[in-house]
Structure formats: structure tokens, C-alpha cells
Design a protein around this motif. Sequence first.
Motif, mmCIF file in Angstrom:
data_model
loop_
_atom_site.group_PDB
_atom_site.id
_atom_site.type_symbol
_atom_site.label_atom_id
_atom_site.label_comp_id
_atom_site.label_asym_id
_atom_site.label_seq_id
_atom_site.Cartn_x
_atom_site.Cartn_y
_atom_site.Cartn_z
ATOM 1 N N SER A 162 6.039 -3.109 2.816
ATOM 2 C CA SER A 162 5.583 -1.830 3.342
ATOM 3 C C SER A 162 5.762 -1.788 4.848
ATOM 4 N N TRP A 201 6.458 3.020 3.077
ATOM 5 C CA TRP A 201 5.608 2.550 1.984
ATOM 6 C C TRP A 201 6.094 3.204 0.693
ATOM 7 N N GLU A 202 5.955 2.505 -0.414
ATOM 8 C CA GLU A 202 6.416 3.086 -1.684
ATOM 9 C C GLU A 202 5.646 4.362 -2.031
ATOM 10 N N HIS A 203 4.373 4.461 -1.595
ATOM 11 C CA HIS A 203 3.625 5.680 -1.928
ATOM 12 C C HIS A 203 4.224 6.926 -1.265
#
Lengths: 243, 233
Positions: A162, A201-203
Motif C-alpha cells: 500500500s 492502496w487496493e481500496h
Amino acid sequence: MVNIGSLWQYLALHSTLSGDSTNTNNTANNLAKMGLAAYTLPALPYAYDALEPHISAQIMELHHARHHQAYVTNLNKALESHVAAVAAGDVAAQIALQQVVKFNGGGHINHSLFWKNLAPAGSEDASVAQAKGLVAEIEKTWGSFDGFKTAFSAALMGIQGSGWGWLVKEAGNGAGLRIVTTKDQDPVVGGDVPVFGVDMWEHAYYLQYLNGKAAYVENIWNVINWRTAEERFAGRSEEKTEL
Amino acid sequence: MSSTLLRTVPALRGALRASGAPKAAGAMASTSFVRGKATLPDLPYDYGALEPHISGKIMELHHAKHHQTYVNGLNSALQTIGEAESKGDFTKAATVAPLLNFHGGGHINHSLFWENLAPASGEGGGEPDGALKKAIDSDFGSFDTFRAQMNTALAGIQGSGWAWLVKDKAAGTLGLVTRANQDPVSGPYVPLLGIDAWEHAYYLQYENRKAEYFDAIWNVVNWKTVAGRFEKT
């Protein structure tokens, strides 16, 4: 751990604090009693669906209302604990809280910068024409605007885990432009001015792009707010004092 | 196609043998059995087998896309290092070290993770018994305390990473460690049970509610595998 000199402060402080610091309102009240304002979630400068189709409304809503809110809530809690630890003369507790403040404070700073350096695709703000001074400096530094985009995209794709990618204007006399990446929620500090940032970040992309983060990186260029970027580059931004 | 699949599907194995299947054999040689190349291991269960605790879609992307990317990145890093080494270019080899750590760690961590999970209808869930249970009780106080501490460790990861139940080879005791990104467990520690706390491990199903994922994962922990690792060290 309480040293004698600050014991009265410690006791005075704790006698006035509300008991349940897990409650957001109590945290704000407690910070107010300490003479500090609680940080609050800034409103998005556009609707949740305004960045579609490049970033879905579902991502934007979760990202702003849940993720960013959690950083704000946990920053306030950490600051409350930190003030109490200072009053108590508890250095060990203060040190233990530094990383919590850095993570959640960084999360609050980074997302606040991010929302403002995005704009709906096709809007005036999303036009590179809004950033004449910045683009000239970019072309001087990377040879061409496309050369910069390629280098910035490669930096984003190279992040392991991240983190964030930033275009920064360096502190000091040279004040040159540089691409930097920061891990997790580490903010850009030390006087360098973040011109714009991209959340890796993956979110920030997973619900829409799944593992295809290269497509997210490609599409993010459609929603960069070049007016904001130009203001930060030129030193006209008020954001530092707002935060 | 791996040995795991062949072991569990005797009919297919028979069919392959009976037909002579030169094409399949060729494919096997190129994908699974090339010496020195890392390959994606088959899951020991179907993509949907961990539902409702981990969705089939998450499992498929996680295995077929994310883990595959680590395998590819590892092989690419190894090749670059090998070429640099053969030219005596050790500076070049050293610059690839972070990629070796990241992709190599990703391959190791996921390979361990798949095996320490199992369907709730099968080996998954419940509590450990035997020597492992004794060790957990002795080093954590109780299984519930261990589980609570592991969940706290998972929730405390800032960014991407993993939490592991480990055995300290020297002391013989159990402990909890977290690792950032894809850093593998190494040094004195032997990994017994790993939980992936990257957002890609849960986000499609649990979104920002990662505490729910950390609660649910215990329903699919394969304690037989964990006990096997414990007893081997």
C-alpha cells in the motif's frame, strides 16, 4: 507512569475527561477541554459519482465516508491519548503513539489532498490547460509531458504493497519537481510541496478494477485536477492552513 | 495441472495415461515441471469451497491472478539476477533484490496460506488438538486468547501485510509476528499459520469491514496442516 511534577496536571486532566473515549463525541469533547479542535472529515468537492466511469461511485463513497472517516476518528483518539500522556509525563506512551499519529494523521492529510486534486473528467479543472506554469516545469524536467506521465505511472506501478505516488515541488532554492512514493499512509513532509497524489492502496480501485491496477493508473489521468495542481505548484494553495 | 490435481482425480490421471496425451504431457512439462522455475501450485480445493467465509470470486482472483503475478515476478527476478551474475554485474543483481524479496515472498506466503485453509465443511475451522493445542495453551494461555491476539495483530497492520503464528526454532515456543507487504517469515521463526491482511484478500466481500473478515477466517483454518508444520519443526 506519572512523574511527581506533573501529577496535579494529570489528575486535573483526568477528573475532567469523559469516561468513554471510544465514543467520537467524547473524543471531540475531551480534545476541546484540552484546548484542541478535533479533526473532521472534509466534504468532497463533487458528488460520489462525479468521477465515473474512471472511479466508481461505490469506491468513492466507501473511500471517503468509511476509510477517510476512520483515519480522522483514529487520529483524534490518538491525539487525545497523546495529550493525556504528555500531561502525565509518560514518555513511553508518547513514543508508542507516534506511529499511530503518523499513520492516521498521514491518512487524513493524504486523502484530503487527494480529493482536491481530482476533478470530473471533461471538466475545466481536469484540463491540462489549467496548469501552464506547472506543465512548462514538467517539460523542462522530463523532456515532455508524456515522458512525465510514463515516469509517474511507472512509479505508481512499482509500489510494493500500500502507498501513494506524488508529484512534489522540492523545498529549497532549486524548487525542482520530483516524483516520490510514500508507503502506507506516510505523508509528504519536510517542506516538499505535494502538487498532486495518487492513492495506490487496493481500496482505491479494487471494486472496479480488481487486480488490473494498470488500468486504474491509466484512467486516473482523466480525473486529475490540474487547476489545483497549478495552485499548489505556484504556492497559491490555502490547504496547509485548512488542514 | 499439478500433482495435487492428478492425485485427487484418478479418472483424469487414467485418461491422460490411456490416451498417451502428448499435448497434455507437453503442457505439463512446460508449466509445472521445468527445473528451477517457480510455478503456481493448484489450490487443494475448489475456488468456491471456502464460501460463505471467502467468496469464490476472491479466491479465483487471489490465486489465478495475484499469486500468478508473484510467480511471474519471481521467475523474472531470478532470470535477471542469473544473467547479471553470469556477467559479473553484481550491482545489477543487487538492485533486483527487492523484487526477489517481494515476489519470492508473495509466492511463499500464498503457497503456505492456501494449504493452511480448508472448507468449513471439511478440515476447516474448530480448534487444534494434541501437541499443538498444548503449546498454544502454554504460550498464549488459551486458544481464545491466542485468537484474540492474532486478530489484534491483524487489525494493527498499517497497510498491506500478513500475520503469522510462528514457532521459534531455538526456544521452541510459539509466537505471533506480522510482516509488511510480502516479506516472508524467516530467521529463527518457522511459519505455522498465516493470514493474508492485504485488501485484495477480502475487499470484494467485506469492503472496509476487515474485522469481519478476520473473524470469519477462523472458520476455514486447516488445523491439521498447522499441526503438521508444528510437529515437523
